[in-house]
Design a protein around this motif. Structure first.
Motif, short mmCIF file in Angstrom:
data_model
loop_
_atom_site.label_atom_id
_atom_site.label_comp_id
_atom_site.label_asym_id
_atom_site.label_seq_id
_atom_site.Cartn_x
_atom_site.Cartn_y
_atom_site.Cartn_z
N SER A 287 0.81 -1.22 0.00
CA SER A 287 0.00 0.00 0.00
C SER A 287 0.84 1.26 0.00
N SER A 288 2.09 1.16 0.48
CA SER A 288 2.97 2.33 0.51
C SER A 288 4.42 1.86 0.52
N ALA A 289 5.31 2.76 0.12
CA ALA A 289 6.74 2.44 0.13
C ALA A 289 7.25 2.25 1.56
N SER A 290 6.69 2.99 2.50
CA SER A 290 7.14 2.87 3.90
C SER A 290 6.75 1.51 4.48
N HIS A 291 5.52 1.07 4.20
CA HIS A 291 5.09 -0.27 4.64
C HIS A 291 5.98 -1.35 4.04
N PHE A 292 6.27 -1.21 2.75
CA PHE A 292 7.14 -2.16 2.07
C PHE A 292 8.53 -2.18 2.70
N SER A 293 9.11 -1.00 2.92
CA SER A 293 10.47 -0.93 3.47
C SER A 293 10.54 -1.57 4.85
N HIS A 294 9.53 -1.31 5.68
CA HIS A 294 9.51 -1.89 7.02
C HIS A 294 9.43 -3.43 6.95
N ALA A 295 8.53 -3.96 6.14
CA ALA A 295 8.36 -5.40 6.03
C ALA A 295 9.61 -6.06 5.43
N PHE A 296 10.20 -5.39 4.45
CA PHE A 296 11.39 -5.94 3.78
C PHE A 296 12.56 -6.03 4.77
N LYS A 297 12.76 -4.97 5.56
CA LYS A 297 13.87 -4.98 6.51
C LYS A 297 13.66 -6.03 7.59
N GLN A 298 12.41 -6.22 8.01
CA GLN A 298 12.12 -7.26 8.99
C GLN A 298 12.46 -8.64 8.43
N ARG A 299 12.19 -8.86 7.16
CA ARG A 299 12.40 -10.17 6.54
C ARG A 299 13.88 -10.42 6.23
N TYR A 300 14.55 -9.43 5.62
CA TYR A 300 15.90 -9.65 5.10
C TYR A 300 17.00 -8.97 5.91
N GLY A 301 16.64 -8.12 6.88
CA GLY A 301 17.65 -7.47 7.69
C GLY A 301 18.36 -6.34 6.98
N ILE A 302 17.80 -5.87 5.89
CA ILE A 302 18.41 -4.79 5.12
C ILE A 302 17.29 -3.98 4.48
N ALA A 303 17.46 -2.67 4.40
CA ALA A 303 16.46 -1.81 3.76
C ALA A 303 16.49 -2.04 2.24
N PRO A 304 15.34 -2.00 1.58
CA PRO A 304 15.35 -2.21 0.12
C PRO A 304 16.19 -1.18 -0.63
N ALA A 305 16.32 0.02 -0.09
CA ALA A 305 17.13 1.04 -0.76
C ALA A 305 18.62 0.71 -0.73
#
Length: 325
Positions: A287-305
Motif C-alpha cells: 500500500s505504501s513504500a514505507s510499509h514495504f520498506s519496514h516489512a522488507f527490513k524485517q524479513r531480510y535485515g536490510i532496507a530495500p534502498a
C-alpha cells in the motif's frame, strides 16, 4: 529439481552396453536390446521443475518398469509417453495396443506392462510425481494404460506444448524451469480426463494449492483479501484460514511472503534508480513504500534502498508451489 542433460547411447561394445543398462536402471526401467539391431539407440534425460523428461531415438527395444522394491520411480511417479515418429506397442495384461505419431499414453509402473519398439521410434517420456498430481486434485494411480482422446483440441494443445518444451535447445534459469514444470503439471488433468472441478474430490492439499496459484497471480494487487482468495477456490474464508493454519502459516502471512520474495528478485534484477523502491512496492502489492520498506527490513535485515549496494545480498530461486504446499 535440477537435472542436467544426460545422454545414453547403446553401442556394440560390452562396456557401453553395461553402462547403458546401469544408466536406465537409475531411471527405474529395464531395456532389453537386440545387440545387432538396437545399436545407436539414444536416450537423453533432463529435468523441468519436478518433471523429468526422457527423450528417445530408439530401435528394437523392449522396456519394462522395475518393481517398487527395486526403484522408487515405480511407487512415486506416473509416466506419460508421447510418440513423435515411428510406433510403439504397449503390452498390458495380454492386450497389445499400438501408438503411432502423435499418440499419447499414460502408464502406472505399479501395474505390469511392456513397451515394445519393433523398429525405429522417436518420442518423449515424462516422469510425473504422484504427489504433485494429488496436490492438484488429479488422480495419481491408474488401473491400466490410459489413452487420452488425441482428436481433442485441448489434448492436442497440451501435446504441442510438451513437444515444444522437449525440443528446446536452450536452458532457462532454474526458477523459470520450475514454473514451466508447474504449468505442465497444471495441465495434466486434460490428458488424465479429470472430471470438471465440481465433480472432483477436493482434498485440503488441492484447495491450498489452487489458493496459492491465485495468490501468485494476484500478489501485485494491493486489494487482495482472504475473501477474494476463498471465493476463487469456492470455500468459506474461515475454512481457508484453517487450511493455511494447518500448514503453519496464516493466509495473509503467506501473501506477504510471496510479495517480499517477488520484491527481492525485482530489486536484484533491476538497475538502481531514484524511484525504484516505490516502483517495486507498487508492483508487489504494498500500500505504501514505507510499509514495504519496514516489512522488507524485517524479513531480510536490510532496507530495500540498500540492496543495490550490498554485494552479498541474494535471494533463493522462486520455489515451486508444490514445494511450498
Amino acid at each position: 529439481m535440477i537435472l542436467n542433460r544426460r545422454r545414453f547411447t547403446y553401442r556394440r561394445s560390452p562396456s557401453h552396453q553395461h553402462e547403458w543398462h546401469d544408466s536406465l536402471h537409475a531411471f527405474g526401467v529395464r531395456a532389453d536390446a537386440d545387440p545387432n539391431l538396437s545399436f545407436d539407440s539414444v536416450i537423453e534425460a533432463w529435468g523441468v521443475g519436478q518433471i523429468v523428461f526422457l527423450g528417445g531415438d530408439i530401435r528394437c527395444l523392449t522396456v519394462t518398469p522395475m518393481s517398487a522394491d527395486e526403484s522408487q520411480w515405480s511407487s512415486d511417479y506416473l509416466f506419460l509417453k508421447l510418440v513423435t515418429s515411428g510406433s510403439m506397442l504397449v503390452d498390458e495384461r495380454g492386450g497389445v495396443r499400438e501408438f503411432g505419431p502423435g499418440g499419447i499414453v499414460l502408464l502406472d509402473p505399479q501395474r505390469p506392462y511392456r513397451e515394445i519398439f519393433p523398429e525405429r521410434m522417436t518420442g518423449v517420456s515424462m516422469r510425473l510425481p504422484r504427489r504433485a498430481l494429488t496436490e492438484r486434485g488429479f488422480r495419481s494411480t491408474l488401473n491400466r494404460a490410459h489413452c487420452p482422446d488425441v482428436s481433442s483440441p485441448d489434448v492436442q494443445s497440451v501435446r504441442a506444448l510438451i513437444e515444444c518444451v522437449a525440443s528446446q535447445s536452450y536452458v532457462p534459469q532454474v526458477h523459470v524451469m520450475q514454473r514451466l514444470g508447474d504449468q505442465l503439471l497444471d495441465l495434466m488433468d486434460i490428458v488424465l480426463d479429470v472430471p470438471p472441478a465440481a465433480g472432483r474430490v477436493r482434498t485440503a492439499e488441492a484447495i491450498v494449492y489452487k489458493a496459492k496459484q491465485y495468490i501468485e497471480r494476484h500478489a501485485g494487487d494491493p486489494d487482495l483479501r482472504p475473501a477474494s482468495v476463498a471465493a476463487e477456490v469456492c470455500v468459506s474464508t474461515k475454512h481457508l484460514a484453517r487450511l493455511f493454519s494447518a500448514q503453519g502459516v496464516s493466509l495473509m502471512r503467506y501473501v506477504l511472503s510471496v510479495r517480499l520474495d517477488r520484491a527481492a528478485r525485482l530489486l536484484t534484477a533491476t538497475p538502481w534508480h531514484r524511484n525504484l523502491v516505490q516502483q517495486v512496492a507498487q508492483q508487489c502489492g504494498f500500500s505504501s513504500a514505507s510499509h514495504f520498506s519496514h516489512a522488507f527490513k524485517q524479513r531480510y535485515g536490510i532496507a530495500p534502498a540498500d540492496v543495490h549496494r550490498a554485494s552479498e545480498f541474494s535471494t533463493p530461486p522462486k520455489p515451486s508451489l508444490a514445494a511450498q504446499a
